[in-house]
Design an enzyme around this catalytic site. Structure first.
Site, PDB file in Angstrom:
ATOM      1  N   LYS A  22     -12.255 -46.031  25.716  1.00  0.00           N
ATOM      2  CA  LYS A  22     -11.016 -46.065  24.916  1.00  0.00           C
ATOM      3  C   LYS A  22     -11.074 -45.040  23.788  1.00  0.00           C
ATOM      4  O   LYS A  22     -10.126 -44.287  23.566  1.00  0.00           O
ATOM      5  CB  LYS A  22     -10.825 -47.470  24.330  1.00  0.00           C
ATOM      6  CG  LYS A  22      -9.757 -47.550  23.266  1.00  0.00           C
ATOM      7  CD  LYS A  22      -9.812 -48.825  22.454  1.00  0.00           C
ATOM      8  CE  LYS A  22     -10.905 -48.934  21.447  1.00  0.00           C
ATOM      9  NZ  LYS A  22     -10.581 -48.824  20.031  1.00  0.00           N
ATOM     10  N   ASN A  23     -12.189 -45.004  23.072  1.00  0.00           N
ATOM     11  CA  ASN A  23     -12.266 -44.131  21.892  1.00  0.00           C
ATOM     12  C   ASN A  23     -12.421 -42.647  22.225  1.00  0.00           C
ATOM     13  O   ASN A  23     -12.380 -41.805  21.333  1.00  0.00           O
ATOM     14  CB  ASN A  23     -13.385 -44.599  20.950  1.00  0.00           C
ATOM     15  CG  ASN A  23     -13.001 -45.881  20.238  1.00  0.00           C
ATOM     16  OD1 ASN A  23     -11.851 -46.312  20.309  1.00  0.00           O
ATOM     17  ND2 ASN A  23     -13.960 -46.489  19.558  1.00  0.00           N
ATOM     18  N   CYS A 120      -7.615 -52.792   7.321  1.00  0.00           N
ATOM     19  CA  CYS A 120      -7.633 -53.613   8.525  1.00  0.00           C
ATOM     20  C   CYS A 120      -8.737 -54.646   8.406  1.00  0.00           C
ATOM     21  O   CYS A 120      -9.450 -54.686   7.403  1.00  0.00           O
ATOM     22  CB  CYS A 120      -7.759 -52.760   9.778  1.00  0.00           C
ATOM     23  SG  CYS A 120      -9.413 -52.361  10.266  1.00  0.00           S
ATOM     24  N   ARG A 125     -10.806 -48.643   5.267  1.00  0.00           N
ATOM     25  CA  ARG A 125     -10.590 -47.550   6.203  1.00  0.00           C
ATOM     26  C   ARG A 125      -9.549 -46.523   5.747  1.00  0.00           C
ATOM     27  O   ARG A 125      -8.523 -46.320   6.406  1.00  0.00           O
ATOM     28  CB  ARG A 125     -10.240 -48.096   7.591  1.00  0.00           C
ATOM     29  CG  ARG A 125     -11.305 -49.026   8.124  1.00  0.00           C
ATOM     30  CD  ARG A 125     -11.028 -49.480   9.521  1.00  0.00           C
ATOM     31  NE  ARG A 125     -11.274 -48.454  10.520  1.00  0.00           N
ATOM     32  CZ  ARG A 125     -11.033 -48.629  11.816  1.00  0.00           C
ATOM     33  NH1 ARG A 125     -10.518 -49.738  12.261  1.00  0.00           N
ATOM     34  NH2 ARG A 125     -11.298 -47.658  12.673  1.00  0.00           N
ATOM     35  N   ASP A 309     -19.947 -50.630  16.442  1.00  0.00           N
ATOM     36  CA  ASP A 309     -19.119 -51.304  17.443  1.00  0.00           C
ATOM     37  C   ASP A 309     -19.930 -52.239  18.342  1.00  0.00           C
ATOM     38  O   ASP A 309     -19.361 -52.937  19.185  1.00  0.00           O
ATOM     39  CB  ASP A 309     -18.359 -50.278  18.293  1.00  0.00           C
ATOM     40  CG  ASP A 309     -17.249 -49.596  17.500  1.00  0.00           C
ATOM     41  OD1 ASP A 309     -16.881 -50.106  16.419  1.00  0.00           O
ATOM     42  OD2 ASP A 309     -16.753 -48.547  17.958  1.00  0.00           O
ATOM     43  N   ARG A 401      -6.942 -54.851  23.475  1.00  0.00           N
ATOM     44  CA  ARG A 401      -6.772 -53.492  22.960  1.00  0.00           C
ATOM     45  C   ARG A 401      -7.825 -52.550  23.520  1.00  0.00           C
ATOM     46  O   ARG A 401      -7.579 -51.339  23.630  1.00  0.00           O
ATOM     47  CB  ARG A 401      -6.891 -53.483  21.427  1.00  0.00           C
ATOM     48  CG  ARG A 401      -5.753 -54.189  20.745  1.00  0.00           C
ATOM     49  CD  ARG A 401      -5.869 -54.046  19.267  1.00  0.00           C
ATOM     50  NE  ARG A 401      -5.926 -52.630  18.901  1.00  0.00           N
ATOM     51  CZ  ARG A 401      -6.030 -52.178  17.666  1.00  0.00           C
ATOM     52  NH1 ARG A 401      -6.087 -53.027  16.675  1.00  0.00           N
ATOM     53  NH2 ARG A 401      -6.088 -50.895  17.412  1.00  0.00           N
TER      54      ARG A 401
HETATM   55  N1  EPU Z   1     -13.891 -43.264   5.873  1.00  0.00           N
HETATM   56  C1  EPU Z   1     -13.417 -42.919   4.629  1.00  0.00           C
HETATM   57  N2  EPU Z   1     -12.455 -41.948   4.548  1.00  0.00           N
HETATM   58  C2  EPU Z   1     -11.952 -41.341   5.661  1.00  0.00           C
HETATM   59  C3  EPU Z   1     -12.439 -41.690   6.923  1.00  0.00           C
HETATM   60  C4  EPU Z   1     -13.418 -42.674   7.003  1.00  0.00           C
HETATM   61  O1  EPU Z   1     -13.851 -43.466   3.618  1.00  0.00           O
HETATM   62  O2  EPU Z   1     -11.084 -40.474   5.504  1.00  0.00           O
HETATM   63  C5  EPU Z   1     -14.922 -44.313   5.980  1.00  0.00           C
HETATM   64  C6  EPU Z   1     -14.405 -45.549   6.735  1.00  0.00           C
HETATM   65  O3  EPU Z   1     -13.689 -46.423   5.883  1.00  0.00           O
HETATM   66  C7  EPU Z   1     -15.690 -46.130   7.273  1.00  0.00           C
HETATM   67  C8  EPU Z   1     -16.543 -44.884   7.576  1.00  0.00           C
HETATM   68  O4  EPU Z   1     -15.972 -43.827   6.785  1.00  0.00           O
HETATM   69  O5  EPU Z   1     -16.296 -46.913   6.288  1.00  0.00           O
HETATM   70  C9  EPU Z   1     -16.569 -44.442   9.026  1.00  0.00           C
HETATM   71  O6  EPU Z   1     -15.260 -44.427   9.530  1.00  0.00           O
HETATM   72  P1  EPU Z   1     -14.781 -43.471  10.710  1.00  0.00           P
HETATM   73  O7  EPU Z   1     -13.723 -42.572  10.191  1.00  0.00           O
HETATM   74  O8  EPU Z   1     -15.947 -42.863  11.396  1.00  0.00           O
HETATM   75  O9  EPU Z   1     -14.104 -44.542  11.695  1.00  0.00           O
HETATM   76  P2  EPU Z   1     -12.843 -44.265  12.580  1.00  0.00           P
HETATM   77  O10 EPU Z   1     -12.846 -42.871  13.027  1.00  0.00           O
HETATM   78  O11 EPU Z   1     -11.631 -44.810  11.915  1.00  0.00           O
HETATM   79  C10 EPU Z   1     -13.963 -44.782  14.892  1.00  0.00           C
HETATM   80  C11 EPU Z   1     -13.731 -45.725  16.004  1.00  0.00           C
HETATM   81  C12 EPU Z   1     -14.120 -47.129  15.564  1.00  0.00           C
HETATM   82  C13 EPU Z   1     -15.589 -47.113  15.155  1.00  0.00           C
HETATM   83  C14 EPU Z   1     -15.813 -46.068  14.059  1.00  0.00           C
HETATM   84  C15 EPU Z   1     -17.257 -45.913  13.657  1.00  0.00           C
HETATM   85  C16 EPU Z   1     -11.919 -44.684  17.218  1.00  0.00           C
HETATM   86  C17 EPU Z   1     -10.502 -44.710  17.611  1.00  0.00           C
HETATM   87  N3  EPU Z   1     -12.341 -45.667  16.404  1.00  0.00           N
HETATM   88  O12 EPU Z   1     -13.132 -45.223  13.818  1.00  0.00           O
HETATM   89  O13 EPU Z   1     -13.956 -47.976  16.681  1.00  0.00           O
HETATM   90  O14 EPU Z   1     -15.987 -48.383  14.683  1.00  0.00           O
HETATM   91  O15 EPU Z   1     -15.339 -44.786  14.504  1.00  0.00           O
HETATM   92  O16 EPU Z   1     -18.041 -45.578  14.739  1.00  0.00           O
HETATM   93  O17 EPU Z   1     -12.672 -43.822  17.646  1.00  0.00           O
HETATM   94  C18 EPU Z   1     -13.565 -50.007  17.819  1.00  0.00           C
HETATM   95  O18 EPU Z   1     -13.492 -49.357  18.877  1.00  0.00           O
HETATM   96  O19 EPU Z   1     -13.630 -51.265  17.792  1.00  0.00           O
HETATM   97  C19 EPU Z   1     -13.577 -49.287  16.539  1.00  0.00           C
HETATM   98  C20 EPU Z   1     -13.296 -49.875  15.388  1.00  0.00           C
END
Ligand code: EPU
Length: 421
Positions: A22-23, A120, A125, A309, A401
């Protein structure tokens, strides 16, 4: 609202096939906005988030064909006649990954208006790092009425340092930089396999990218990208979830069509706990736990470390581990919602800040529980599979999802699992 009923206590036996990630499919779908040509994606999982992304793309004016997704796992998107550059709150609030359209829209059309996702269940996030990096590429960004409004006649390549590692941030910037003028370097980039998969797709579309899989990604912008066909990588988190399912039930499960090299840290950790994992071929794993499970500590970190995850599923496993284990979450600040539900099933778990102390082994008993997010749902399914009696999991739309046909897959392995309204 759908619920899942599990009668626990049956060892899982047999073979299961892993779906596409999915990701990895979500950013790939967003990347289709970078060209007016058709892009065909294969091995796309038929899950709710993918359908939602299809809706986002259609709202933008894309021509999409998802008709045979459930059967062929293939879909086609043509972003030739994009009529809008806005991703509205109504869609973004249901799926944060919609923010992935920001980079492609801004790069190809010079503007994008995307709702801020808001917090969320697992943490605040924010997307401040995405925004800061787009500004580095020359975009003018305003936050108004809950929306990110971005403009840039043509993005210009730049050197970007992410303050912390962000997966979708890295992906968003890779897509934007692919069509920017000049050279972009992404430092402290995410190294997740899904980032590398996106780089593969972008290269197939004509982008010049190198370094993916490392923390420095280099992108030489090009004038235009073209259509492509791309096969999405297998889902490493689904793979890990089935490893945990085989182990927690004391069963014997063969997991096919997976990429063990994408989840080395999870495999290694499970082996430390006494779980036996065989690798009969590069795409097959066999899991069993003939000698029981031992308690072992784990800390979530970015790839290639132990994935956040997989934290909830690992916690479920640790309720069955002999001894005490500490599960430390370093990626998200509120990702222990499943713990209190497991406690209602008889687990002994104490939360101290970002650490969960799990006292094992406990006999779980079936209960009514509520799923709070995708991976929490999966962990409650695992707990239900090993619990005595009936577990009724509410709000399983979270599960839908991101896990394709999870009841069917578990049923085929011998689980007593049913969906009810
Ligand atoms: N963060 C910030 N600022 C930003 C972006 C991120 O502070 O601008 C923080 C987040 O709040 C978090 C950390 O950095 O504490 C890491 O977040 P990241 O941006 O890596 O997460 P994401 O890209 O929103 C993806 C996956 C998540 C997975 C995380 C971490 C997708 C669509 N989602 O989220 O997947 O947990 O990376 O590996 O790729 C899931 O599939 O259940 C899921 C939540």
């Amino acid at each position: 609202m759908d619920k899942i009923l599990i009668k626990g206590g049956k060892p899982l036996l047999g073979s299961v096939e892993i779906s596409g990630a999915k990701n990895a499919a979500l950013p790939a779908l967003a990347a289709t906005l970078l060209t007016g040509d058709a892009v065909v994606l294969q091995n796309v999982p038929c899950v709710r988030d993918i359908q939602t992304t299809g809706q986002v793309l259609r709202d933008l004016g894309c021509d999409t064909d998802f008709r045979t997704l459930a059967l062929t796992h293939s879909c086609r998107v043509s972003a030739q006649n994009v009529t809008s550059c806005e991703a509205p709150y109504e869609l973004v609030k249901t799926m944060r990954a919609s923010v992935l359209v920001l980079g492609p829209l801004l790069a190809r059309f010079g503007k994008a208006r995307v709702s801020l996702p808001g917090g969320c269940a697992i943490g605040a996030r924010p997307i401040d790092l995405h925004i800061k990096a787009f500004e580095k590429l020359g975009a003018e960004i305003a936050i108004e009425h809950g929306y990110v409004e971005a403009r840039a006649p043509r993005l210009k390549g730049a050197e970007i340092f992410f303050d912390r590692i962000t997966v979708t941030g890295t992906e968003n910037l890779m897509m934007a930089a692919a069509l920017a003028e000049g050279h972009t370097v992404l430092n402290n980039a995410a190294r997740e396999p899904e980032v590398a998969d996106l780089a593969d797709l972008l290269r197939a579309m004509g982008a010049q990218i190198s370094g993916e899989g490392s923390s420095v990604i280099r992108i030489q912008g090009v004038e235009r990208l073209h259509g492509a066909q791309h096969t999405i990588i297998p889902d490493r988190i689904e793979t890990g979830t089935f490893l945990a399912a085989g182990a927690i039930t004391g069963g014997e499960v063969e997991i096919r069509a997976c990429r063990p090299d994408h989840l080395c840290a999870v495999i290694e950790k499970l082996e430390e706990t006494g779980v036996v994992i065989e690798r009969p071929s590069p795409s097959i794993l066999k899991v069993s736990a003939p000698h029981g499970i031992k308690a072992r500590n784990v800390t979530t970190v970015e790839h290639p470390g132990f994935a956040t995850d997989m934290q909830a599923q690992y916690m479920a496993l640790m309720t069955q581990g002999e001894g005490t284990s500490i599960v430390t979450e370093t990626i998200f600040e509120n990702r222990f919602m499943h713990a209190s539900e497991m406690v209602r099933m008889g687990a002994s778990i104490k939360i101290e800040g970002n650490r969960a102390i799990v006292f094992g082994k406990t006999q779980l008993t079936g209960a009514k529980v509520i799923a709070s997010d995708l991976r929490a749902s999966a962990s409650l399914v695992l707990a239900g599979l090993v619990a005595q009696g009936d577990t009724l999991i509410d709000r399983v739309y979270h599960l839908d999802r991101g896990y394709e046909g999870i009841e069917e897959k578990l049923k085929a392995l011998g689980a007593d699992i049913h969906r009810s309204q």
